[in-house]
Enzyme design. Structure first.
Site, mmCIF file in Angstrom:
data_model
loop_
_atom_site.group_PDB
_atom_site.id
_atom_site.type_symbol
_atom_site.label_atom_id
_atom_site.label_comp_id
_atom_site.label_asym_id
_atom_site.label_seq_id
_atom_site.Cartn_x
_atom_site.Cartn_y
_atom_site.Cartn_z
ATOM 1 N N SER A 144 -5.435 9.776 2.071
ATOM 2 C CA SER A 144 -5.296 8.667 3.015
ATOM 3 C C SER A 144 -6.678 8.222 3.508
ATOM 4 O O SER A 144 -7.535 7.877 2.700
ATOM 5 C CB SER A 144 -4.373 9.071 4.167
ATOM 6 O OG SER A 144 -4.084 7.980 4.999
ATOM 7 N N HIS A 185 1.154 3.916 5.253
ATOM 8 C CA HIS A 185 1.435 3.821 3.822
ATOM 9 C C HIS A 185 2.838 3.287 3.537
ATOM 10 O O HIS A 185 3.501 3.711 2.594
ATOM 11 C CB HIS A 185 1.184 5.169 3.132
ATOM 12 C CG HIS A 185 -0.184 5.694 3.398
ATOM 13 N ND1 HIS A 185 -1.317 5.077 2.917
ATOM 14 C CD2 HIS A 185 -0.624 6.730 4.162
ATOM 15 C CE1 HIS A 185 -2.386 5.713 3.352
ATOM 16 N NE2 HIS A 185 -1.986 6.721 4.109
#
Length: 319
Positions: free
Chosen positions: A92, A195
């Site tokens: 991430s 996400h």
């Protein structure tokens, strides 16, 4: 073959940066990056409580800054890292740490981007009450099916029996009450459904910024958590840094790539522990080291000496 990895949001804990301030130059770097981000990174990394550093706009710059100061403590001259590190990857927001560490963007560019990323993702998360929950165990296909049944997104496919579901808080509550068979559901300390499509406004904001960023090709192979691909084109890496904000993290595929490449050791920069824990379960036989405090630097140097591979790439520039 040695790979450096950088964790994502949720890995931070109160005071985790405190021991790093004892190293020469760390406070100076953090003071400079605090000016870049408009945040007192030293305060947040040493004195702030868990709720303060849970804030996405704070947590993300703090994570990237901590990863970079630790990497520079391990490799004071980045050209040393380029010669011996066989690859880098980030989970991430950790991809920004990896991008700066491999020379794709400068540290200052990484801090500007993470500042704007964190602010934009926090703003997007404020529109609807959303969150994320880890699903531990169970059959992967059944877990993904149950996630979809509740209208959630499998935002992180972490491998080693861990998938993260993301969506609205009511959806997550219903999911927790109806978990997949033989699986445990644990809420994560993050402030949004990262996400997923909920983060589309943050993608738009980053897309406005990246055309002005100076980009170079990575000095070591860069493993993308979009699909586990090994990338050598800096522009493609930056393009994925933008699109990845609203798309799932495929850390499972990153670890598959590490296995295929013959990786023998993994060092995780702080706040370390999450990714080495996954690697221990998914990559048996691979040595791992969580670089949590400066006390771990000597062991990390031993691992580098043992597993570092001279690179055919030529170093240019530094973080």
């Amino acid at each position: 073959m040695l790979v450096l990895v950088a964790p994502g949001q949720g890995a931070q804990t109160p005071g985790f940066l405190t021991p790093w301030l004892d190293l020469p130059g760390v406070a100076d770097r953090l003071t400079w990056w605090s000016a870049v981000t408009g945040l007192d990174l030293i305060h947040y990394g040493t004195k702030a409580d868990a709720e303060a550093i849970r804030d996405t706009a704070v947590a993300q710059p703090l994570l990237v800054a901590s990863g970079l100061v630790a990497a520079l403590a391990l490799f004071p001259h980045p050209s040393d890292a380029y010669r011996v590190v066989g690859g880098a990857a980030g989970h991430s927001v950790g991809e920004l740490t990896a991008a700066a560490g491999t020379g794709v963007i400068s540290a200052e560019s990484a801090m500007v981007l993470v500042r704007e990323r964190g602010k934009a993702m926090a703003a997007a998360a404020a529109v609807t009450e959303t969150g994320m929950s880890a699903v531990l165990g169970g059959d992967a296909e059944q877990v993904v099916a149950k996630i979809a049944e509740h209208g959630l997104t499998p935002a992180n496919m972490n491998g080693a029996g861990q998938i993260v579901a993301a969506g609205t808080l009511p959806q997550l509550a219903a999911f927790a009450a109806d978990p997949p068979e033989k699986a445990r559901v644990r809420p994560l300390a993050v402030a949004g459904a990262f996400h997923t499509h909920h983060m589309a406004p943050a993608v738009d904001r980053l897309a406005e910024l990246v055309p002005g960023v100076t980009v170079r090709d990575p000095r070591t192979p860069y493993i993308s958590n979009t699909d586990g691909a090994v990338l050598h084109d800096g522009r493609e890496i930056v393009r994925r840094l933008v699109s990845q904000v609203s798309n799932p993290v495929r850390w499972d595929l990153c670890m598959e790539t590490m296995r295929d490449l013959g990786v023998t050791a993994v060092i995780e920069v702080p706040p370390a522990g999450t990714l080495t824990g996954l690697a221990k379960r998914a990559l048996p036989g691979v040595e791992t080291l969580a670089l949590k405090t400066p006390d771990d630097l000597e062991a990390a140097r031993v691992l580098v000496e043992k597993h570092g591979t001279p690179s055919t790439l030529h170093p240019q520039g530094s973080v």
